[in-house]
Design a protein around this motif. Structure first.
Motif, PDB file in Angstrom:
ATOM      1  N   LEU A   1     -37.931  23.109  13.868  1.00  8.25           N
ATOM      2  CA  LEU A   1     -37.885  22.777  12.448  1.00  8.25           C
ATOM      3  C   LEU A   1     -38.308  23.952  11.581  1.00  8.25           C
ATOM      4  CD1 LEU A   1     -39.436  19.189  12.533  1.00  8.25           C
ATOM      5  CD2 LEU A   1     -37.029  19.818  12.382  1.00  8.25           C
ATOM      6  N   LEU A   2     -39.433  24.586  11.940  1.00  7.44           N
ATOM      7  CA  LEU A   2     -39.959  25.691  11.139  1.00  7.44           C
ATOM      8  C   LEU A   2     -38.980  26.851  11.103  1.00  7.44           C
ATOM      9  CD1 LEU A   2     -42.161  27.196   9.583  1.00  7.44           C
ATOM     10  CD2 LEU A   2     -43.178  27.820  11.790  1.00  7.44           C
ATOM     11  N   ILE A   3     -38.470  27.228  12.275  1.00 12.30           N
ATOM     12  CA  ILE A   3     -37.572  28.379  12.337  1.00 12.30           C
ATOM     13  C   ILE A   3     -36.303  28.124  11.526  1.00 12.30           C
ATOM     14  CG2 ILE A   3     -36.187  29.818  13.881  1.00 12.30           C
ATOM     15  CD1 ILE A   3     -38.291  29.240  16.053  1.00 12.30           C
ATOM     16  N   GLY A   4     -35.731  26.935  11.698  1.00  9.74           N
ATOM     17  CA  GLY A   4     -34.519  26.608  10.962  1.00  9.74           C
ATOM     18  C   GLY A   4     -34.720  26.670   9.458  1.00  9.74           C
ATOM     19  N   PHE A   5     -35.871  26.196   8.988  1.00  7.99           N
ATOM     20  CA  PHE A   5     -36.112  26.188   7.544  1.00  7.99           C
ATOM     21  C   PHE A   5     -36.382  27.593   7.020  1.00  7.99           C
ATOM     22  CE2 PHE A   5     -38.969  25.264   3.817  1.00  7.99           C
ATOM     23  CZ  PHE A   5     -37.937  24.859   2.995  1.00  7.99           C
ATOM     24  N   LEU A   6     -37.089  28.420   7.795  1.00  9.59           N
ATOM     25  CA  LEU A   6     -37.326  29.798   7.362  1.00  9.59           C
ATOM     26  C   LEU A   6     -36.016  30.573   7.260  1.00  9.59           C
ATOM     27  CD1 LEU A   6     -40.541  30.751   9.394  1.00  9.59           C
ATOM     28  CD2 LEU A   6     -40.372  30.058   6.995  1.00  9.59           C
ATOM     29  N   LEU A   7     -35.084  30.246   8.134  1.00  6.12           N
ATOM     30  CA  LEU A   7     -33.766  30.884   8.036  1.00  6.12           C
ATOM     31  C   LEU A   7     -33.019  30.378   6.812  1.00  6.12           C
ATOM     32  CD1 LEU A   7     -32.581  30.801  11.770  1.00  6.12           C
ATOM     33  CD2 LEU A   7     -33.660  32.675  10.527  1.00  6.12           C
ATOM     34  N   GLN A   8     -33.227  29.125   6.457  1.00  4.01           N
ATOM     35  CA  GLN A   8     -32.576  28.583   5.266  1.00  4.01           C
ATOM     36  C   GLN A   8     -33.033  29.314   4.005  1.00  4.01           C
ATOM     37  OE1 GLN A   8     -33.448  24.341   5.385  1.00  4.01           O
ATOM     38  NE2 GLN A   8     -31.367  23.908   6.066  1.00  4.01           N
ATOM     39  N   VAL A   9     -34.322  29.601   3.904  1.00  4.11           N
ATOM     40  CA  VAL A   9     -34.832  30.275   2.699  1.00  4.11           C
ATOM     41  C   VAL A   9     -34.550  31.769   2.725  1.00  4.11           C
ATOM     42  CG1 VAL A   9     -36.636  28.559   2.344  1.00  4.11           C
ATOM     43  CG2 VAL A   9     -37.147  30.615   3.667  1.00  4.11           C
ATOM     44  N   GLY A  10     -34.013  32.260   3.841  1.00  5.87           N
ATOM     45  CA  GLY A  10     -33.637  33.673   3.915  1.00  5.87           C
ATOM     46  C   GLY A  10     -34.743  34.606   4.352  1.00  5.87           C
ATOM     47  N   HIS A  11     -35.758  34.073   5.030  1.00  2.00           N
ATOM     48  CA  HIS A  11     -36.859  34.923   5.491  1.00  2.00           C
ATOM     49  C   HIS A  11     -36.458  35.611   6.796  1.00  2.00           C
ATOM     50  CE1 HIS A  11     -40.840  36.455   5.988  1.00  2.00           C
ATOM     51  NE2 HIS A  11     -41.074  35.759   7.097  1.00  2.00           N
ATOM     52  N   GLU A  12     -36.277  36.925   6.723  1.00  5.32           N
ATOM     53  CA  GLU A  12     -35.880  37.705   7.889  1.00  5.32           C
ATOM     54  C   GLU A  12     -36.894  38.826   8.115  1.00  5.32           C
ATOM     55  OE1 GLU A  12     -33.610  36.897   9.844  1.00  5.32           O
ATOM     56  OE2 GLU A  12     -32.268  35.568   8.744  1.00  5.32           O
ATOM     57  N   PRO A  13     -37.999  38.531   8.807  1.00  7.60           N
ATOM     58  CA  PRO A  13     -39.049  39.528   8.998  1.00  7.60           C
ATOM     59  C   PRO A  13     -38.738  40.565  10.069  1.00  7.60           C
ATOM     60  CG  PRO A  13     -39.619  37.511  10.143  1.00  7.60           C
ATOM     61  CD  PRO A  13     -38.339  37.235   9.418  1.00  7.60           C
ATOM     62  N   LEU A  14     -37.728  40.323  10.879  1.00 11.33           N
ATOM     63  CA  LEU A  14     -37.396  41.234  11.976  1.00 11.33           C
ATOM     64  C   LEU A  14     -36.074  41.936  11.707  1.00 11.33           C
ATOM     65  CD1 LEU A  14     -38.318  38.868  14.947  1.00 11.33           C
ATOM     66  CD2 LEU A  14     -39.728  40.670  13.945  1.00 11.33           C
ATOM     67  N   PRO A  15     -35.962  43.202  12.085  1.00  7.93           N
ATOM     68  CA  PRO A  15     -34.718  43.951  11.840  1.00  7.93           C
ATOM     69  C   PRO A  15     -33.606  43.488  12.767  1.00  7.93           C
ATOM     70  CG  PRO A  15     -36.228  45.268  13.159  1.00  7.93           C
ATOM     71  CD  PRO A  15     -36.986  44.034  12.746  1.00  7.93           C
ATOM     72  N   PRO A  16     -32.359  43.653  12.353  1.00  8.36           N
ATOM     73  CA  PRO A  16     -31.234  43.286  13.219  1.00  8.36           C
ATOM     74  C   PRO A  16     -31.101  44.253  14.390  1.00  8.36           C
ATOM     75  CG  PRO A  16     -30.431  44.337  11.220  1.00  8.36           C
ATOM     76  CD  PRO A  16     -31.907  44.137  11.028  1.00  8.36           C
ATOM     77  N   THR A  17     -30.450  43.800  15.429  1.00  6.71           N
ATOM     78  CA  THR A  17     -30.216  44.642  16.602  1.00  6.71           C
ATOM     79  C   THR A  17     -28.724  44.853  16.785  1.00  6.71           C
ATOM     80  OG1 THR A  17     -30.199  42.672  18.032  1.00  6.71           O
ATOM     81  CG2 THR A  17     -32.298  43.841  17.766  1.00  6.71           C
ATOM     82  N   VAL A  18     -28.375  45.960  17.440  1.00  8.75           N
ATOM     83  CA  VAL A  18     -26.971  46.289  17.673  1.00  8.75           C
ATOM     84  C   VAL A  18     -26.469  45.556  18.910  1.00  8.75           C
ATOM     85  CG1 VAL A  18     -25.323  48.136  18.128  1.00  8.75           C
ATOM     86  CG2 VAL A  18     -27.280  48.556  16.639  1.00  8.75           C
ATOM     87  N   GLY A  19     -25.337  44.914  18.769  1.00 11.24           N
ATOM     88  CA  GLY A  19     -24.716  44.217  19.895  1.00 11.24           C
ATOM     89  C   GLY A  19     -23.218  44.376  19.827  1.00 11.24           C
ATOM     90  N   ARG A  20     -22.523  43.684  20.707  1.00 10.30           N
ATOM     91  CA  ARG A  20     -21.066  43.762  20.737  1.00 10.30           C
ATOM     92  C   ARG A  20     -20.468  42.357  20.653  1.00 10.30           C
ATOM     93  NH1 ARG A  20     -19.046  48.733  22.066  1.00 10.30           N
ATOM     94  NH2 ARG A  20     -20.556  50.248  22.861  1.00 10.30           N
ATOM     95  N   ASN A  21     -19.376  42.250  19.923  1.00  9.29           N
ATOM     96  CA  ASN A  21     -18.695  40.969  19.828  1.00  9.29           C
ATOM     97  C   ASN A  21     -17.719  40.807  20.983  1.00  9.29           C
ATOM     98  OD1 ASN A  21     -16.531  42.609  19.184  1.00  9.29           O
ATOM     99  ND2 ASN A  21     -16.504  42.056  17.008  1.00  9.29           N
ATOM    100  N   VAL A  22     -16.941  39.737  20.957  1.00  5.23           N
ATOM    101  CA  VAL A  22     -16.029  39.449  22.068  1.00  5.23           C
ATOM    102  C   VAL A  22     -14.946  40.512  22.216  1.00  5.23           C
ATOM    103  CG1 VAL A  22     -16.409  36.974  22.016  1.00  5.23           C
ATOM    104  CG2 VAL A  22     -14.662  37.977  20.531  1.00  5.23           C
TER     105      VAL A  22
END
Length: 266
Positions: A1-22
């Protein structure tokens, strides 16, 4: 519940990582559920994962009790099961009657449980600004009443109810028409397919009505004195329609709807 709601409000405390799509192309992915959970544990400990749980449980309990009480006070008359195409009108009338009854129960339970839902949202979102403004259910009730009055307990209620109503009608009517016109009674597995149709429709329709859930939850914490309800996370919205238009312009109406494989916005 907490994680889902923090994502809803746009809280992104961690930087994105590089990955590959399909297709093998490099893309930026935002942290997934488990990475986000580890971050919360590092900051708040394991107890941090359960912020807002007490008012959420009370809210769910009130919702269940209200639905049961309404069901007893306004019982639905039994109607014979109809699946034959020759009885489409009767079958449709049955679906409309059942959906209307279910809608009444859902709306009543939503109204009764929403104040505790608001408190739960605000307790959770304090993680963003490390605030302690809402530290308990009773103190939160007193604070909201003092600062915002009775209406403070029902911010975000309208989009939640609209989402519930649209979900119920679309899900039930779509399932009815599919079962009536797409599933043949002569098919040996017809009853099995019909039993899963409503479930599948529920998943599909829930995605379409997700923006109502998002807007309702954001309105519950908007401009209430907490960091996550103020710029830069969001402007002070004048209404839920203002919130909807803002998210739509930003292309964020489905923000937080997906926990795994979250691609970073361009």
């Amino acid at each position: 519940l907490l994680i889902g709601f923090l994502l809803q409000v746009g809280h992104e405390p961690l930087p994105p990582t590089v990955g590959r799509n399909v297709l093998g192309r490099k893309v930026l992915y935002l942290p997934g559920f488990f990475t986000y959970a580890r971050h919360i544990v590092e900051v708040d400990g394991k107890r941090g994962l359960f912020r807002g749980l007490t008012p959420r449980l009370i809210s769910s309990t009130l919702s269940t009790i209200t639905r049961g009480s309404v069901k007893k006070a306004f019982p639905l008359e039994d109607m014979e099961h109809v699946s034959n195409k020759d009885d489409v009108k009767t079958s449709l009338r049955k679906v409309v009657k059942e959906t209307s009854h279910e809608m009444m129960m859902q709306c009543m339970s939503r109204v009764v449980s929403h104040p505790l839902h608001v408190i739960s949202m605000r307790c959770m979102v304090q993680f963003v600004g490390r605030e302690v403004k809402y530290s308990g259910v009773f103190s939160a009730i007193g604070r909201i009443f003092k600062e915002e009055g009775i209406l403070g307990f029902f911010v975000g209620l309208v989009p939640h109810i609209l989402g519930d109503v649209i979900f119920l009608w679309c899900c039930n009517l779509l399932a009815h028409f599919i079962n009536t016109y797409a599933v043949d009674d002569n098919f040996s597995q017809a009853s099995v397919i019909r039993s899963y149709t409503k479930f599948v429709m529920g998943i599909a329709v829930s995605m379409l009505t997700y923006p109502f859930l998002l807007v309702g939850d954001l309105m519950a914490v908007n401009n209430c004195g907490l960091r996550a309800g103020l710029p830069p996370y969001a402007p002070a919205f004048t209404s839920w329609i203002h919130c909807w238009r803002y998210l739509s312009a930003q292309g964020q109406l489905f923000r937080g709807s997906s926990l795994p494989f979250r691609r970073a916005p361009v």
